[in-house]
Design an enzyme around this catalytic site. Structure first.
Site, PDB file in Angstrom:
ATOM      1  N   TYR A 113     -54.193   9.251 -43.861  1.00 16.72           N
ATOM      2  CA  TYR A 113     -54.643   8.754 -42.560  1.00 16.72           C
ATOM      3  C   TYR A 113     -55.835   9.537 -42.056  1.00 16.72           C
ATOM      4  O   TYR A 113     -56.181  10.587 -42.612  1.00 16.72           O
ATOM      5  CB  TYR A 113     -53.497   8.805 -41.541  1.00 16.72           C
ATOM      6  CG  TYR A 113     -53.178  10.185 -40.998  1.00 16.72           C
ATOM      7  CD1 TYR A 113     -52.489  11.111 -41.777  1.00 16.72           C
ATOM      8  CD2 TYR A 113     -53.562  10.564 -39.720  1.00 16.72           C
ATOM      9  CE1 TYR A 113     -52.200  12.380 -41.275  1.00 16.72           C
ATOM     10  CE2 TYR A 113     -53.266  11.820 -39.207  1.00 16.72           C
ATOM     11  CZ  TYR A 113     -52.582  12.722 -39.994  1.00 16.72           C
ATOM     12  OH  TYR A 113     -52.299  13.976 -39.506  1.00 16.72           O
ATOM     13  N   LYS A 150     -54.972  14.760 -46.284  1.00 18.88           N
ATOM     14  CA  LYS A 150     -54.453  14.319 -44.978  1.00 18.88           C
ATOM     15  C   LYS A 150     -53.433  13.201 -45.208  1.00 18.88           C
ATOM     16  O   LYS A 150     -53.724  12.019 -44.976  1.00 18.88           O
ATOM     17  CB  LYS A 150     -55.610  13.878 -44.076  1.00 18.88           C
ATOM     18  CG  LYS A 150     -55.230  13.862 -42.603  1.00 18.88           C
ATOM     19  CD  LYS A 150     -56.456  13.843 -41.729  1.00 18.88           C
ATOM     20  CE  LYS A 150     -56.134  13.654 -40.261  1.00 18.88           C
ATOM     21  NZ  LYS A 150     -55.286  14.678 -39.666  1.00 18.88           N
ATOM     22  N   GLU A 196     -52.696  27.314 -39.934  1.00 22.03           N
ATOM     23  CA  GLU A 196     -53.314  26.398 -38.966  1.00 22.03           C
ATOM     24  C   GLU A 196     -52.235  25.949 -37.990  1.00 22.03           C
ATOM     25  O   GLU A 196     -51.092  26.400 -38.059  1.00 22.03           O
ATOM     26  CB  GLU A 196     -53.941  25.189 -39.681  1.00 22.03           C
ATOM     27  CG  GLU A 196     -52.948  24.353 -40.460  1.00 22.03           C
ATOM     28  CD  GLU A 196     -53.588  23.191 -41.211  1.00 22.03           C
ATOM     29  OE1 GLU A 196     -54.603  22.657 -40.754  1.00 22.03           O
ATOM     30  OE2 GLU A 196     -53.032  22.808 -42.268  1.00 22.03           O
ATOM     31  N   LEU A 248     -55.817  21.882 -43.729  1.00 25.56           N
ATOM     32  CA  LEU A 248     -56.685  20.713 -43.665  1.00 25.56           C
ATOM     33  C   LEU A 248     -58.075  21.185 -43.208  1.00 25.56           C
ATOM     34  O   LEU A 248     -58.175  21.928 -42.228  1.00 25.56           O
ATOM     35  CB  LEU A 248     -56.133  19.693 -42.658  1.00 25.56           C
ATOM     36  CG  LEU A 248     -56.973  18.417 -42.592  1.00 25.56           C
ATOM     37  CD1 LEU A 248     -56.676  17.540 -43.802  1.00 25.56           C
ATOM     38  CD2 LEU A 248     -56.731  17.671 -41.312  1.00 25.56           C
TER      39      LEU A 248
END
Ligand code: PDD
Length: 287
Positions: free
Chosen positions: A33, A147, A180, A205
């Site tokens: 996505y 992702k 993250e 990411l």
């Protein structure tokens, strides 16, 4: 006014939009996505987001559901139909519909494309009071650079954060380093005024907002370094903040209940947010 969604070639009423129960995204999280921020009817960093979508698809060997130029057209048409001025576009591509089997389907299937839009409050240069972070073990797989829609560890971390009164979770690896956020990239400003965020590799990411902010930080002549940082270092940092398509640059004022710096929004995060908002306001308007 009706809200539309785009589902496999059709613009449909959002309330009744649906996919087949054997869509591999639904059964196996076999899909990817993108989330693109929209400001004043303009897509922020469209090319970089679509490039990342292309990379995610290639990594999972899923084909493009439509031509790249067609995707741009569909996004704009959906924005037009939904009168989207400020918010986001969500797009998802899954391997498609097939009889359930872990291995890829042996007969050709068409990848499934779903696009939705969401109106949100227009973010401005004022960052507000800042947010609280809760740390959480990073229990994800070793391909966090893709992702994918397989977000369960992120969901659980975010939920734990929310239940503790924090807005975002920071994921911590087995060396004590912050990788993250559950849905954002993590940054600190050291006591020497150095801007630090973790290097991009399979562990995180590669955020598009992170990328653009890096360019802005360079033009502002800020000292910038990509390296791992520990949770302990973050708690002692002068400032901290998060970045994403949905939060832009949002200052962090508390980590696990401890104040970061003086517990108030710091000047570097404030300036970076101002610059990012200025940057996001450029681009081509969708008419
Ligand atoms: N999340 N890291 C993770 C795990 C993310 O899910 C995201 C984005 C980011 C920031 O990437 P970008 O700057 O390209 O938005 C970092 C989106 C917004 C989401 O899942 O809703």
């Amino acid at each position: 006014m009706a809200r539309y969604a785009y589902v496999n070639g059709r613009y449909v009423d959002h309330r009744h939009a649906s996919v087949h129960i054997e869509d591999r995204g639904y059964q196996l999280a076999d899909g990817v996505y993108e989330v693109v921020g929209i400001r004043d009817g303009k897509l922020i960093d469209e090319t970089l987001h679509i490039d990342r979508l292309d990379r995610s698809l290639k990594e999972l060997r899923i084909g493009w559901p439509v031509a790249r130029s067609t995707l741009g057209f569909i996004i704009r048409e959906l924005m037009r139909r939904n009168n989207l001025r400020d918010g986001l576009v969500y797009m998802q591509v899954t391997r498609g519909v097939a009889r359930r089997d872990h291995a890829f389907p042996t007969t050709p299937v068409t990848p499934a494309l779903v696009i939705t839009t969401k109106n949100t409050k227009r973010l401005d240069a004022d960052p507000g009071p800042g947010i609280a972070i809760k740390s959480h073990p990073d229990i994800r797989w070793e391909r966090c650079d893709i992702k994918t829609v397989a977000l369960l560890p992120n969901v659980l971390a975010k939920q734990a954060a929310r239940e503790s009164g924090a807005y975002e979770a920071w994921l911590v690896d087995d060396k004590g380093c912050v990788t993250e956020g559950a849905s954002t990239n993590a940054w600190i400003v050291t006591n020497d005024g150095e801007l630090v965020t973790r290097q991009t590799d399979n562990g995180i990411l590669a955020g598009i907002t992170r990328h653009s902010l890096k360019t802005l930080a360079n033009s502002m002549q800020l000292k910038f370094v990509e390296r791992p940082f520990t949770l302990a270092e973050a708690k002692k940092a002068k400032e901290a903040f998060i970045t994403s398509a949905t939060s832009f640059v949002t200052p962090v004022v508390k980590i696990d209940g401890e104040a970061v710096g003086d517990g108030k929004v710091g000047p570097t995060a404030r300036r970076l947010r101002e610059e990012y908002v200025r940057f996001a306001s450029q681009g081509e308007a969708v008419t």
